[in-house]
Design an enzyme around this catalytic site. Structure first.
Site, PDB file in Angstrom:
ATOM      1  CE  LYS A   1      83.384  25.899  19.750  1.00 46.78           C
ATOM      2  NZ  LYS A   1      83.478  25.642  18.304  1.00 46.78           N
TER       3      LYS A   1
ATOM      4  NE  ARG B   1      91.625  28.994  12.054  1.00 52.10           N
ATOM      5  CZ  ARG B   1      90.728  28.735  11.108  1.00 52.10           C
ATOM      6  NH1 ARG B   1      90.717  29.453   9.997  1.00 52.10           N
ATOM      7  NH2 ARG B   1      89.844  27.777  11.277  1.00 52.10           N
TER       8      ARG B   1
END
Length: 459
Positions: free
Chosen positions: A238, A312
């Site tokens: 990020k 996830r």
């Protein structure tokens, strides 16, 4: 919840009178007549959240006027500003509050302070009004405080080990069983959880937290929370701005622990199981890579399209475990996608699920307790966005569209169709303070879930 929030005092209480611009004059013509000149001099107009201290004969504070504003939908919610703004002292709810129970809870939620690193000043205390279930208010405030404290704690003091310790403390408090899977057992039984956490140091190694409570013969309720204690994004790193709040990426786990406290403290007639995959998504030579393929606990192979779609992955293994004992209901909460925030903003929790009627029930309860959720579609046509040429599924969509939906669809592949399942893509953060919601870590959707579960299981 700190005991200092409430007082049992029956004397020296300063009543708080809630007024709107419409009801202010009738109040000053009746019980507040002695303060008419004081109110006029202060130019108090009963705007939403306005506070005016009313003097007594001795010159000290005798009462408080509290403005609700004219268009307040749920006036008692505005009481969430009281705990943050009133000076220290003992208070009682006076006239004008439409829902004393909600006002009391709002006061408690608004009085929250994160005090782990900096001591706060003494705050106001409120007498719980007659007829309000003090234990119920305290139970909810405790669960919210737990969730907020965990989210607000920075990653240097809230890694996978510390998150497991918080779960162990909660289990001990309620007489629940506690277990942790880590090391070789985790690598063998939960390969996706192990994969995501493999890049972290040994001291911050991944683990699966497992808490069970209640009668085995009772309906089985399983709660699953994403526990990514810090998310760099992995090798798909990020930017610095995107990493700034990533201590909150375990907000799903924090909220699940807060909800679990409410369930256990209320003694809901369920057999509760709490599963939290706790990891740090770090950058190192051991970190998983884009293009890698791993086999999940369920047996499905997963191609890594993006290492920043790690939440996830860890949830997939935890949901597969949850499904193995075929519970009556699975609920997972996760700070899963930025797309959810684009869709509904920071204040609303998008909810996906396999049973529309359950989500409708949850939505009604969320509205009733001012903890909003919003039904989002598990749109099956978007499953193709997760297609992989080399594996059963890709962890990242091949389109910039529908990111929250495709994340939920990914998770749905790990829950059998015959098990009721709800997924909340929450934010777990309040970016700017609102009544009852100080800036910082937030408990989101768990008051709605607790109200719904209490009704569902007959408590």
């Amino acid at each position: 919840m700190p005991d200092s929030l409430f007082t049992g005092a029956s004397s020296a209480l300063r009543p708080i009178h809630a007024v709107t611009p419409t009801t202010l004059d009738p109040f000053l013509a009746g019980p507040g007549a002695a303060w008419r000149g004081w109110v006029a001099a202060a130019e108090f107009k009963a705007n939403a959240g306005a506070i005016l201290t009313l003097p007594g004969d001795d010159g000290g504070a005798a009462a408080v006027l509290f403005g609700l504003g004219e268009a307040a939908d749920r006036p008692s919610l505005v009481a969430g500003t009281l705990g943050a703004r009133l000076p220290a002292g003992d208070y009682a709810l006076g006239s004008g509050f439409d829902d004393p129970a909600l006002a009391t809870l709002a006061f408690a939620l608004g009085a929250y302070r994160f005090s782990r690193y900096r001591a706060g000043e003494p705050g106001p205390r409120l007498q719980v009004p007659t007829g309000v279930d003090a234990a119920h208010v305290a139970r909810i405030a405790d669960g919210v405080t737990l969730a907020r404290d965990l989210v607000n704690t920075p990653a240097n003091d809230m890694g996978p080990t510390e998150l497991a310790e918080a779960a162990a403390d909660l289990a001990e408090r309620h007489g629940a069983a506690f277990a942790v899977v880590y090391g070789d057992a985790l690598a063998e039984g939960f390969p996706l959880i192990h994969t995501v956490g493999a890049g972290a140091t040994v001291a911050r190694s991944p683990r699966l937290i497992d808490v069970t409570w209640g009668d085995d013969a009772a309906p089985r309720l399983t709660l699953v929370g994403k526990g990514v204690c810090f998310d760099t994004g992995g090798l798909d790193i990020k930017p610095s701005a995107g990493m700034r709040l990533m201590k909150k990426d375990m907000g799903g786990a924090a909220n699940i622990l807060g909800l679990a406290h409410m369930v256990m403290d209320a003694g809901l007639p369920v057999r509760l199981r709490v599963l939290i995959p706790a990891v740090e998504n770090a950058v190192s030579s051991r970190a998983f890579r884009p293009g890698d393929v791993f086999r999940s606990r369920k047996g499905l192979t997963v191609e890594i399209g993006n290492t920043d779609a790690e939440g996830r992955l860890v949830l997939a293994d935890a949901l597969a475990l949850a499904a193995e004992e075929k519970p009556d209901l699975i609920v997972d909460l996760a700070t899963l996608t930025g797309a959810a925030r684009v869709a509904v903003g920071p204040d609303i929790a998008p909810i996906y699920g396999t049973d529309d009627s359950l989500i409708a029930e949850l939505t009604r309860h969320g509205d009733a307790v001012a903890d909003p959720v919003w039904h989002m579609p598990l749109w099956p046509d978007y499953q193709t966005m997760l297609d992989s040429k080399v594996a059963d599924i890709n962890n990242a969509g091949n389109s910039p569209f529908a990111g929250s939906i495709t994340a939920a669809l990914f998770l749905s592949r790990f829950v059998p169709d015959d098990i009721p399942w709800l997924h909340g893509d929450i934010f777990a953060w309040t970016p700017s303070a609102k009544p009852g919601k100080p800036e910082g870590g937030e408990a989101q959707a768990i008051r709605a879930l607790f109200a719904w579960l209490s009704a569902r299981y007959g408590a």
